[in-house]
Design a protein around this motif. Structure first.
Motif, PDB file in Angstrom:
ATOM      1  N   ARG A 159       1.920   2.864   3.472  1.00 31.60           N
ATOM      2  CA  ARG A 159       1.287   3.953   2.734  1.00 31.60           C
ATOM      3  C   ARG A 159       1.204   3.688   1.232  1.00 31.60           C
ATOM      4  O   ARG A 159       0.814   4.569   0.461  1.00 31.60           O
ATOM      5  CB  ARG A 159       2.038   5.260   2.986  1.00 31.60           C
ATOM      6  N   SER A 160       1.607   2.475   0.785  1.00 24.84           N
ATOM      7  CA  SER A 160       1.574   2.183  -0.655  1.00 24.84           C
ATOM      8  C   SER A 160       0.147   2.226  -1.207  1.00 24.84           C
ATOM      9  O   SER A 160      -0.062   2.655  -2.353  1.00 24.84           O
ATOM     10  CB  SER A 160       2.201   0.809  -0.925  1.00 24.84           C
ATOM     11  N   GLU A 162      -2.291   4.155  -0.127  1.00 25.39           N
ATOM     12  CA  GLU A 162      -2.645   5.571  -0.246  1.00 25.39           C
ATOM     13  C   GLU A 162      -2.006   6.177  -1.500  1.00 25.39           C
ATOM     14  O   GLU A 162      -2.656   6.925  -2.240  1.00 25.39           O
ATOM     15  CB  GLU A 162      -2.186   6.336   0.992  1.00 25.39           C
ATOM     16  N   GLU A 163      -0.737   5.843  -1.725  1.00 20.98           N
ATOM     17  CA  GLU A 163      -0.043   6.375  -2.906  1.00 20.98           C
ATOM     18  C   GLU A 163      -0.688   5.859  -4.187  1.00 20.98           C
ATOM     19  O   GLU A 163      -0.794   6.596  -5.184  1.00 20.98           O
ATOM     20  CB  GLU A 163       1.427   5.978  -2.832  1.00 20.98           C
ATOM     21  N   ALA A 164      -1.143   4.597  -4.178  1.00 20.38           N
ATOM     22  CA  ALA A 164      -1.817   4.043  -5.358  1.00 20.38           C
ATOM     23  C   ALA A 164      -3.134   4.777  -5.615  1.00 20.38           C
ATOM     24  O   ALA A 164      -3.472   5.097  -6.774  1.00 20.38           O
ATOM     25  CB  ALA A 164      -2.074   2.550  -5.154  1.00 20.38           C
ATOM     26  N   ALA A 165      -3.876   5.051  -4.524  1.00 19.19           N
ATOM     27  CA  ALA A 165      -5.136   5.775  -4.686  1.00 19.19           C
ATOM     28  C   ALA A 165      -4.897   7.185  -5.217  1.00 19.19           C
ATOM     29  O   ALA A 165      -5.634   7.668  -6.087  1.00 19.19           O
ATOM     30  CB  ALA A 165      -5.873   5.820  -3.334  1.00 19.19           C
ATOM     31  N   ARG A 166      -3.861   7.869  -4.703  1.00 17.70           N
ATOM     32  CA  ARG A 166      -3.558   9.223  -5.170  1.00 17.70           C
ATOM     33  C   ARG A 166      -3.133   9.211  -6.630  1.00 17.70           C
ATOM     34  O   ARG A 166      -3.483  10.122  -7.399  1.00 17.70           O
ATOM     35  CB  ARG A 166      -2.447   9.829  -4.295  1.00 17.70           C
ATOM     36  N   SER A 167      -2.385   8.167  -7.028  1.00 16.80           N
ATOM     37  CA  SER A 167      -1.935   8.088  -8.424  1.00 16.80           C
ATOM     38  C   SER A 167      -3.103   7.849  -9.384  1.00 16.80           C
ATOM     39  O   SER A 167      -3.015   8.144 -10.572  1.00 16.80           O
ATOM     40  CB  SER A 167      -0.903   6.971  -8.568  1.00 16.80           C
ATOM     41  N   LEU A 168      -4.205   7.288  -8.859  1.00 18.16           N
ATOM     42  CA  LEU A 168      -5.391   7.047  -9.692  1.00 18.16           C
ATOM     43  C   LEU A 168      -6.346   8.236  -9.689  1.00 18.16           C
ATOM     44  O   LEU A 168      -7.446   8.152 -10.239  1.00 18.16           O
ATOM     45  CB  LEU A 168      -6.128   5.790  -9.201  1.00 18.16           C
ATOM     46  N   GLY A 169      -5.945   9.327  -9.040  1.00 14.68           N
ATOM     47  CA  GLY A 169      -6.732  10.557  -9.107  1.00 14.68           C
ATOM     48  C   GLY A 169      -7.556  10.868  -7.874  1.00 14.68           C
ATOM     49  O   GLY A 169      -8.292  11.868  -7.865  1.00 14.68           O
ATOM     50  N   ALA A 170      -7.468  10.071  -6.811  1.00  6.52           N
ATOM     51  CA  ALA A 170      -8.244  10.342  -5.591  1.00  6.52           C
ATOM     52  C   ALA A 170      -7.642  11.528  -4.836  1.00  6.52           C
ATOM     53  O   ALA A 170      -6.417  11.640  -4.716  1.00  6.52           O
ATOM     54  CB  ALA A 170      -8.257   9.106  -4.697  1.00  6.52           C
ATOM     55  N   GLY A 171      -8.499  12.395  -4.329  1.00 12.39           N
ATOM     56  CA  GLY A 171      -8.037  13.532  -3.555  1.00 12.39           C
ATOM     57  C   GLY A 171      -7.686  13.110  -2.132  1.00 12.39           C
ATOM     58  O   GLY A 171      -7.926  11.967  -1.727  1.00 12.39           O
ATOM     59  N   THR A 175      -9.041   9.743  -0.325  1.00 10.77           N
ATOM     60  CA  THR A 175      -8.055   8.734   0.085  1.00 10.77           C
ATOM     61  C   THR A 175      -8.189   8.403   1.560  1.00 10.77           C
ATOM     62  O   THR A 175      -8.131   7.230   1.953  1.00 10.77           O
ATOM     63  CB  THR A 175      -6.631   9.248  -0.197  1.00 10.77           C
ATOM     64  N   PHE A 176      -8.392   9.437   2.381  1.00  5.80           N
ATOM     65  CA  PHE A 176      -8.546   9.179   3.809  1.00  5.80           C
ATOM     66  C   PHE A 176      -9.825   8.390   4.080  1.00  5.80           C
ATOM     67  O   PHE A 176      -9.819   7.437   4.864  1.00  5.80           O
ATOM     68  CB  PHE A 176      -8.588  10.504   4.568  1.00  5.80           C
ATOM     69  N   ARG A 177     -10.920   8.769   3.429  1.00  2.76           N
ATOM     70  CA  ARG A 177     -12.205   8.122   3.689  1.00  2.76           C
ATOM     71  C   ARG A 177     -12.258   6.695   3.161  1.00  2.76           C
ATOM     72  O   ARG A 177     -12.817   5.805   3.809  1.00  2.76           O
ATOM     73  CB  ARG A 177     -13.322   8.963   3.068  1.00  2.76           C
ATOM     74  N   ARG A 178     -11.664   6.446   1.992  1.00  2.00           N
ATOM     75  CA  ARG A 178     -11.789   5.137   1.360  1.00  2.00           C
ATOM     76  C   ARG A 178     -10.634   4.192   1.683  1.00  2.00           C
ATOM     77  O   ARG A 178     -10.798   2.973   1.610  1.00  2.00           O
ATOM     78  CB  ARG A 178     -11.876   5.308  -0.167  1.00  2.00           C
ATOM     79  N   ILE A 179      -9.459   4.733   2.057  1.00  4.88           N
ATOM     80  CA  ILE A 179      -8.280   3.869   2.289  1.00  4.88           C
ATOM     81  C   ILE A 179      -7.806   3.914   3.747  1.00  4.88           C
ATOM     82  O   ILE A 179      -7.753   2.896   4.442  1.00  4.88           O
ATOM     83  CB  ILE A 179      -7.113   4.290   1.358  1.00  4.88           C
ATOM     84  N   THR A 180      -7.454   5.126   4.204  1.00  8.53           N
ATOM     85  CA  THR A 180      -6.824   5.250   5.528  1.00  8.53           C
ATOM     86  C   THR A 180      -7.782   4.881   6.658  1.00  8.53           C
ATOM     87  O   THR A 180      -7.441   4.056   7.525  1.00  8.53           O
ATOM     88  CB  THR A 180      -6.315   6.696   5.734  1.00  8.53           C
TER      89      THR A 180
END
Length: 266
Positions: A159-160, A162-171, A175-180
């Motif tokens: 999940r690192s 996902e956490e990186a994406a959230r820390s950069l401001g992704a909702g 995050t689900f659409r672009r990472i998960t």
């Protein structure tokens, strides 16, 4: 090799033969040039495949099964993926109970599930007219395959990112659409393929929930064999078997068959 190993190898070989030989016989019977369903075949011909393709009830039920399996695949994929995300990541206290409830349709004979659904639809007034009852019943037994494949991948998910994406401001949705989703898409596609073939080949539940004008291919095949005994039925079965084998090979290529087993990591 020890005597125990020899007996074990013979037992495993016997089980494989028990499973494979009937399929081989059906395929050879479909290629029979004779006028009746018989084995060994009286010559080889593709005329029964052509006859099956030209038979209106077979064609109509084949198209209906494709339509039904398509809708079931969409519903099972969406609901199964959402259930896997919730159970693996958020359900703490009731995780095992939820997992057991979702895969329960795989533990019970399909005929019992069909009887239970039939009683439920009749008791609630929903009835079995149209495609609605078949859609619900098929989704119920197809969803566990999506749930198991996606859960197996999420259990070892890093999940690192996902956490990186959230820390950069992704909702959450971004995050689900672009990472998960890109990282679990192999499991999602595999589960969807299994859901499709489970619905397409489903017989016990369809037998109890089918309505006039909504006959699936397995039910049509069953009715055909009651009055006709020619190799056209074997030809239709062969097409269904080849579709199943192709999907199993694709799933094995994408995530491996161990991902859909009950013993897979969860």
């Amino acid at each position: 090799m020890t005597a125990r190993g020899v007996w074990l190898s013979l037992a495993v070989t016997g089980v494989y033969l028990f499973l494979i030989v009937p399929i081989v016989i059906v395929i050879l019977a479909a290629l029979n040039a004779g006028n009746y369903l018989a084995f060994p075949p009286q010559g080889f011909s593709l005329r029964w495949f052509i006859r099956a393709a030209e038979t209106e009830p077979f064609l109509r039920s084949f198209l209906f099964s494709l339509k039904l399996a398509g809708w079931v695949t969409v519903l099972s994929t969406v609901l199964g993926t959402m259930a896997a995300l919730y159970v693996v990541r958020h359900a703490a206290r009731f995780r095992d109970l939820l997992r057991l409830a979702i895969v329960a349709p795989l533990q019970f004979p399909a005929i019992l599930t069909g009887i239970a659904l039939l009683i439920f639809f009749l008791a609630t007034g929903i009835g079995t007219r149209g495609m609605r009852a078949l859609l619900i019943g098929h989704t119920l037994v197809s969803l566990p395959y999506v749930f198991l494949t996606v859960s197996a991948v999420l259990a070892g998910f890093d999940r690192s990112l996902e956490e990186a994406a959230r820390s950069l401001g992704a909702g959450p949705l971004t995050t689900f659409r672009r990472i998960t989703l890109p990282l679990i898409k192999g499991a999602v596609i595999s589960g969807a393929l299994f859901a499709f073939i489970t619905s397409f080949d489903q017989f016990p539940i369809s037998l109890l929930l089918v309505s006039v004008g909504n006959t699936t291919l397995p039910i049509q095949l069953f009715d055909y064999l009651r009055f006709s005994f020619d190799p056209a039925a074997a030809a239709v079965s062969t097409v269904s078997v080849l579709m199943s084998v192709a999907i199993v090979l694709i799933v094995d290529r994408l995530v491996g068959l161990q991902a859909v087993s009950w013993s897979a990591p969860r």
